[in-house]
Design an enzyme around this catalytic site. Structure first.
Site, PDB file in Angstrom:
ATOM      1  N   ASP A   1       0.771  -1.237   0.000  1.00 47.38           N
ATOM      2  CA  ASP A   1       0.000   0.000   0.000  1.00 47.38           C
ATOM      3  C   ASP A   1       0.806   1.293   0.000  1.00 47.38           C
ATOM      4  O   ASP A   1       0.577   2.173  -0.816  1.00 47.38           O
ATOM      5  CB  ASP A   1      -0.938   0.011   1.202  1.00 47.38           C
ATOM      6  CG  ASP A   1      -1.926  -1.133   1.173  1.00 47.38           C
ATOM      7  OD1 ASP A   1      -1.758  -2.059   0.374  1.00 47.38           O
ATOM      8  OD2 ASP A   1      -2.872  -1.106   1.963  1.00 47.38           O
TER       9      ASP A   1
ATOM     10  N   GLU B   1       1.551 -10.158  11.156  1.00 39.56           N
ATOM     11  CA  GLU B   1       1.273  -9.605   9.833  1.00 39.56           C
ATOM     12  C   GLU B   1       2.584  -9.329   9.089  1.00 39.56           C
ATOM     13  O   GLU B   1       2.718  -9.652   7.915  1.00 39.56           O
ATOM     14  CB  GLU B   1       0.468  -8.319   9.991  1.00 39.56           C
ATOM     15  CG  GLU B   1       0.004  -7.704   8.703  1.00 39.56           C
ATOM     16  CD  GLU B   1      -0.834  -6.451   8.931  1.00 39.56           C
ATOM     17  OE1 GLU B   1      -1.256  -5.850   7.932  1.00 39.56           O
ATOM     18  OE2 GLU B   1      -1.065  -6.073  10.108  1.00 39.56           O
TER      19      GLU B   1
END
Length: 503
Positions: free
Chosen positions: A196, A432
């Site tokens: 992102d 993550e």
């Protein structure tokens, strides 16, 4: 076996993966528990708190791991995602769960307005989705899921049902997203590429006027450290791009952001090879798809390979011309995206050698300065070991690069990377992402694709050890070396860890 066959067949040959019980370790059990905890009944969320809906490329990676514990559920994972496909062929990057409150995640369904703003593009009316896409890993995932249990796949008609949808998805990318006119797919939003807030996006994003901070409320900051997330300025630009795309009824080609990205295109090429294999399994010829994949590989090298950087770079299609008649430019930032094409079978030998040197050199430091591959250049001015895609190491890119190294005969490096992924996934509670130097966990824990891809690598390791034992039946399994190395990484299986496959 040719290279394209290796790409789609490894790590599981087409045979029943879920057979008689064989020894397991705690990693297999704990990874399966994460996937169970994140299962909603029809799909798997990346994280219950931070990402409470279904994400497109997450589901593809999750299905690859799920196939080892439940091939049926892995098939359902992909079928659920593809059921939300738009009529124009796009697979949306989020499929929203209507039972989740609107304020649990932003941008929420009332921002995207898919059923109204996306009506011209054929958005489904019965389910709410986003309007952008994510990397097309899905055909590769579908083929590997089929290979986990071909009998179940054939009895359910799995490939026959997903093939037309996957083919439509690829047609959308080929015909609607070739914004540069050279054959490669363009992304129209940083979220589409999946990495992102990579520094690779800073230059093209700098041209975007951000949405006012008061016009949106970020839900992500309630679940993780703000210093690990994109800044408010970056988020404002993401919101502006998404809103402009929505207000243009999700028509492609008119936005201010258009970038040809090496990882997105490499995953598309890998999935073209996989789609050819799926066509073959259904009795059709896959030759044209293999040929297209080879042509796209050549275009990838022609458009995005940079000999000076010794890796692939992103191309900004709206950059200021650097010479007369040139309306695009390579972005001079080294992100892990530029290494991902290593997973392709048709790369020139000199390109493969250069990518391996770059992966292990000063910019990424694998095997020397880093435990896992950082998401951005260690020597780059924007490097931050904790801030999302601006430096931390992610497990999905580690999985992709492990495949690439192994495909091109770099077995020792692939083994070391696999061991590091398994150890850090287990030690961090399936984080993550992690600090590439220290392995410190960042973001969410119990993360879906971390658990799934660690499970996939573990099963690959276990199969290798079983093959080695068949070849050398009197050879003991490796003993656990020094403290701090997990059993999964070393291949040591203890009697108390034994467990069977789950159907």
């Amino acid at each position: 076996m040719d290279r394209s066959t290796q790409l789609t067949a490894r790590p599981t040959e087409c045979g029943i993966a879920c057979g008689p019980p064989v020894p397991g370790t705690s990693l297999r059990i704990t990874a399966a528990r994460v996937l169970d905890a994140n299962w909603t009944g029809s799909s798997t969320v990346p994280s219950r708190d931070l990402y409470p809906h279904q994400w497109s490329w997450d589901s593809a990676f999750i299905a690859i791991g799920l196939r080892h514990v439940s091939p049926r559920r892995a098939q359902t994972e992909l079928e659920t995602l593809l059921a939300a496909q738009w009529a124009d062929g796009r697979v949306p990057h989020i499929v929203f769960n209507p039972s989740v409150p609107l304020d649990a995640y932003f941008p929420s369904p009332d921002f995207w307005r898919s059923s109204t703003a996306g009506r011209t593009a054929g958005a489904p009316r019965t389910v709410q989705t986003s309007g952008i896409v994510q990397p097309p890993v899905h055909a590769l995932a579908a083929w590997l899921v089929h290979c986990a249990d071909p009998g179940l796949s054939r009895s359910r008609g799995f490939l026959a049902r997903v093939y037309p949808r996957l083919a439509a998805w690829h047609r959308y990318l080929l015909h609607r997203r070739d914004l540069g006119g050279a054959g490669l797919v363009s992304v129209v939003h940083p979220w589409e590429q999946g990495m992102d807030n990579s520094p690779c996006w800073d230059a093209p994003l700098a041209r975007i006027t951000p949405a006012p901070a008061r016009s949106f409320r970020r839900a992500d900051l309630a679940h993780t450290a703000p210093e690990d997330r994109p800044t408010d300025l970056d988020y404002g630009r993401y919101v502006r791009l998404a809103a402009d795309y929505r207000d243009a009824h999700y028509a492609d080609g008119g936005g201010e952001f258009a970038v040809e990205d090496p990882a997105f295109n490499a995953l598309f090429i890998a999935s073209e090879h996989a789609l050819a294999r799926i066509a073959g399994a259904l009795g059709a010829l896959g030759t044209a798809r293999h040929t297209r994949a080879e042509r796209l590989t050549a275009a990838l090298v022609e458009r995005l390979w940079d000999p000076a950087a010794q890796m692939f770079l992103c191309r900004d299609l709206h950059a200021e011309p650097v010479r007369a008649g040139d309306g695009s430019a390579l972005i001079r930032e080294r992100g892990v995206s530029g290494l991902v094409p290593l997973l392709l079978p048709g790369l020139p030998r000199e390109v493969v050698a250069a990518l391996v040197r770059t992966l292990c050199g000063a910019h990424f430091g694998l095997g020397d300065r880093t435990l896992l591959v950082p998401s951005y250049d260690l020597l780059g001015e924007a490097f931050d070991p904790h801030r999302y895609w601006r430096g931390p190491a992610w497990f999905n890119t580690g999985w992709l690069l492990e495949r690439g190294l192994r495909l091109h005969g770099e077995r020792e490096r692939a083994d070391a990377l696999r061991a590091a992924v398994l150890r850090l996934a287990e030690d961090t509670g399936f984080a993550e992402y992690v600090d590439p130097h220290t392995g410190e966990p960042c973001g969410a824990t119990g993360f879906g694709w971390t658990a799934a891809l660690a499970l996939d690598l573990y099963e690959e390791l276990r199969q290798e050890l079983r093959r080695d034992q068949r070849q050398e039946p009197h050879k003991d399994l490796p003993k656990r070396p020094g403290e701090g190395v997990s059993k999964a990484a070393t291949g040591t299986f203890d009697k108390e860890d034994e467990g069977g496959d789950r159907g």
